[in-house]
Design a protein around this motif. Sequence first.
Motif, short mmCIF file in Angstrom:
data_model
loop_
_atom_site.label_atom_id
_atom_site.label_comp_id
_atom_site.label_asym_id
_atom_site.label_seq_id
_atom_site.Cartn_x
_atom_site.Cartn_y
_atom_site.Cartn_z
N PHE A 188 53.73 39.02 57.66
CA PHE A 188 54.04 38.56 58.84
C PHE A 188 54.08 36.88 58.51
CE2 PHE A 188 53.75 36.66 63.09
CZ PHE A 188 55.13 36.78 63.35
N ASP A 189 52.66 36.77 58.22
CA ASP A 189 52.73 35.27 58.45
C ASP A 189 52.22 34.74 56.93
OD1 ASP A 189 50.01 36.09 57.88
OD2 ASP A 189 49.16 35.34 60.09
N GLN A 190 52.28 35.62 55.98
CA GLN A 190 51.86 35.17 54.43
C GLN A 190 50.33 34.70 54.28
OE1 GLN A 190 54.44 35.89 51.86
NE2 GLN A 190 54.89 37.26 53.65
N THR A 191 49.33 35.02 55.46
CA THR A 191 48.15 34.69 55.03
C THR A 191 47.29 35.80 54.33
OG1 THR A 191 47.52 35.61 57.27
CG2 THR A 191 48.01 33.39 57.25
N LYS A 192 46.54 35.21 53.65
CA LYS A 192 45.58 36.22 52.73
C LYS A 192 44.77 37.04 53.53
CE LYS A 192 42.05 36.18 49.10
NZ LYS A 192 40.99 35.37 48.26
N VAL A 193 44.57 38.33 53.23
CA VAL A 193 44.01 39.27 54.07
C VAL A 193 42.80 39.82 52.82
CG1 VAL A 193 45.75 39.98 55.75
CG2 VAL A 193 45.77 41.28 53.66
N GLY A 194 43.11 39.85 51.78
CA GLY A 194 42.12 40.38 50.78
C GLY A 194 42.67 40.01 49.29
N SER A 195 41.69 40.73 48.49
CA SER A 195 42.21 40.77 46.89
C SER A 195 41.68 41.84 46.28
CB SER A 195 41.62 39.22 46.37
OG SER A 195 40.23 39.28 46.51
N VAL A 196 42.43 41.93 45.06
CA VAL A 196 41.95 43.18 44.15
C VAL A 196 42.00 42.46 42.75
CG1 VAL A 196 42.73 44.97 45.52
CG2 VAL A 196 44.15 44.01 44.04
N GLU A 197 41.09 43.12 41.89
CA GLU A 197 41.11 42.62 40.55
C GLU A 197 42.22 43.48 39.73
OE1 GLU A 197 37.95 43.21 37.97
OE2 GLU A 197 36.58 41.52 39.43
N LEU A 198 43.04 43.03 39.04
CA LEU A 198 44.18 43.59 38.10
C LEU A 198 43.59 43.91 36.81
CD1 LEU A 198 47.19 40.99 38.66
CD2 LEU A 198 47.09 43.33 39.88
N SER A 199 44.16 45.46 36.77
CA SER A 199 43.70 46.01 35.33
C SER A 199 44.67 45.76 34.42
CB SER A 199 43.69 47.44 35.79
OG SER A 199 42.48 47.73 36.57
N GLU A 200 44.00 45.42 33.11
CA GLU A 200 44.96 45.03 31.98
C GLU A 200 44.84 46.36 31.02
OE1 GLU A 200 46.36 42.49 31.75
OE2 GLU A 200 45.59 41.21 33.25
N TRP A 201 45.72 46.34 30.09
CA TRP A 201 46.04 47.63 29.27
C TRP A 201 44.68 48.03 28.64
CZ3 TRP A 201 48.03 51.94 28.95
CH2 TRP A 201 47.73 52.83 27.79
N ASP A 202 43.71 47.25 28.33
CA ASP A 202 42.59 47.81 27.55
C ASP A 202 41.55 48.45 28.89
OD1 ASP A 202 43.17 46.78 25.36
OD2 ASP A 202 41.88 44.99 25.55
N ASP A 203 41.71 48.03 30.00
CA ASP A 203 41.02 48.69 31.13
C ASP A 203 41.73 50.15 31.57
OD1 ASP A 203 39.35 46.40 31.79
OD2 ASP A 203 41.40 45.61 32.91
N VAL A 204 42.98 50.34 31.41
CA VAL A 204 43.65 51.35 31.70
C VAL A 204 43.53 52.46 30.61
CG1 VAL A 204 46.06 52.25 32.23
CG2 VAL A 204 45.30 50.18 33.41
N ASP A 205 43.58 51.82 29.25
CA ASP A 205 43.46 52.80 28.11
C ASP A 205 42.08 53.35 28.30
OD1 ASP A 205 44.26 53.69 25.68
OD2 ASP A 205 42.76 52.31 24.74
N ALA A 206 41.06 52.81 28.80
CA ALA A 206 39.80 53.36 28.61
C ALA A 206 39.62 54.31 29.81
CB ALA A 206 38.83 52.14 29.12
N MET A 207 40.25 54.09 30.83
CA MET A 207 40.62 55.16 32.07
C MET A 207 40.98 56.12 31.62
SD MET A 207 41.83 52.66 35.13
CE MET A 207 41.00 51.10 35.52
N LEU A 208 42.43 56.24 30.80
CA LEU A 208 42.99 57.26 30.45
C LEU A 208 42.17 58.04 29.27
CD1 LEU A 208 46.45 55.90 29.79
CD2 LEU A 208 45.88 57.79 31.19
N GLY A 209 41.29 57.27 28.48
CA GLY A 209 40.46 58.19 27.50
C GLY A 209 39.40 58.93 28.20
#
Length: 461
Positions: free
Chosen positions: A11-32
């Motif tokens: 609605f007002d484009q104000t920040k309500v939080g944040s999260v860390e973005l996973s890169e491929w190395d992170d996701v590859d490890a999760m899958l493994g």
Amino acid sequence: MSAVLDVVNPFDQTKVGSVELSEWDDVDAMLGVAHTLYRNRDGWLPAYKRIEILKETARQMSGRAEELALLIASEGGKPLIDARVEVTRAIDGVELCIHEIGQMSGREIPMDLTEAGSGRIAFTQREPIGVVVAASAFNHPLNLIVHQVAPAVAAGCPVIVKPALDTPLSCEAFVDMLHHAGLPKDWCSFAACQNDVAEKMIIDPRVGFFSFIGSARVGWMLRSKLAPGTRCALEHGGAAPVIVDETADLDAVIPLLTKGSFYHSGQVCVSVQRVYAPSGMVAEVAQKLADAAAALKVGDARDPNVDCGPLIRPTEVDRVEQWVDEAVQAGATVLAGGKRLGPTTYAPTVLLNPAAEARVSIAEIFGPVVCIYGYDTIADAFDAANGLDFAFQSAVFTKNLDTAMQAIQRLDATAVMVNDHTAFRVDWMPFAGRRQSGYNTGGIGYTIHDMTQDKIAVIQL
């Protein structure tokens, strides 16, 4: 260092939080790790443990219900009154998963139906299908996650969930509650990531089942790239049709159409978009619906008095505005709305008789716009309702049993609501799109079934 994604209130484009973005190395490890967990059958979570985890998760959700509702309203723009309903449904969904664990049973297979099979007994059992990757949508940021992740937990599958980047906070909160409830962290991983990383994850051969909720264009593209052996479920959208006949009680119809059309500002895959009424009463139906639309309060979803919140992004307001303007230029009459109210909001809009080829008539608008059309015969209404390449839920309003039964037979949809709007749903019913609207069937029990597979044991006596 991982990039950080700021999450804003639409609605007002104000920040309500944040999260860390996973890169491929992170996701590859999760899958493994997830694939290793699945391959180690001795380490599978027993049913009683999964039940304990889900029970505790539901208890935590109940204790944080108002906090979760405000989070939904803040990051997704869903009005608080509806966000509270979403939280209740999400809790019910987790509890339904608990119930469905007890239904994951096999059956005896008769073997002596022929001489070749005699002297043997056989039975089936259900096993988890493998690593589940779930990619979700923004419009129900908690309940959709529950529908994709909790069934995986119930089925005994390791799961990696990629939330919509507009609304990752509710997903992260749910995953955290699963972990605090006793689910080992590697059994459910949160992977907020950009589209290129997500696609690489989804098409990886270590994935056993892919659950997707989102646009048809993306979903069908991803399905075409899945590794051999990966099963999937796709849930897209439509332009849900409603037929009103001459016997319908308009005093009862209009409130239901209003809710079905403008709930979450039309950002719902089964939102009412096309209403067909007899030519002799179409003007009355349209005007009554327009009056109801004009009375809705639009604004910040965190305000408990607001009926319609913002669209998820300002660019979506631009798109809806363009579609409506095109329809008006082609001859549609605006009876309510038809204009933006600000950078992030669009007025609840009722259009009378848009052209058949207008985008508002042939594509899902995913905004607060409903179109009303006249028809001469009920057969014409059925033909118009069935005339698109996608189909999901539909509805008919009538006091005539013959018309109701005819609609049930003639409407090409996975669900036909009689005297209710198209957005009605309970979480244990089958929920699926036909043709371009989806693949496989949602609903808690159906999803758990899809995330498991049959194994037969044959014993020679």
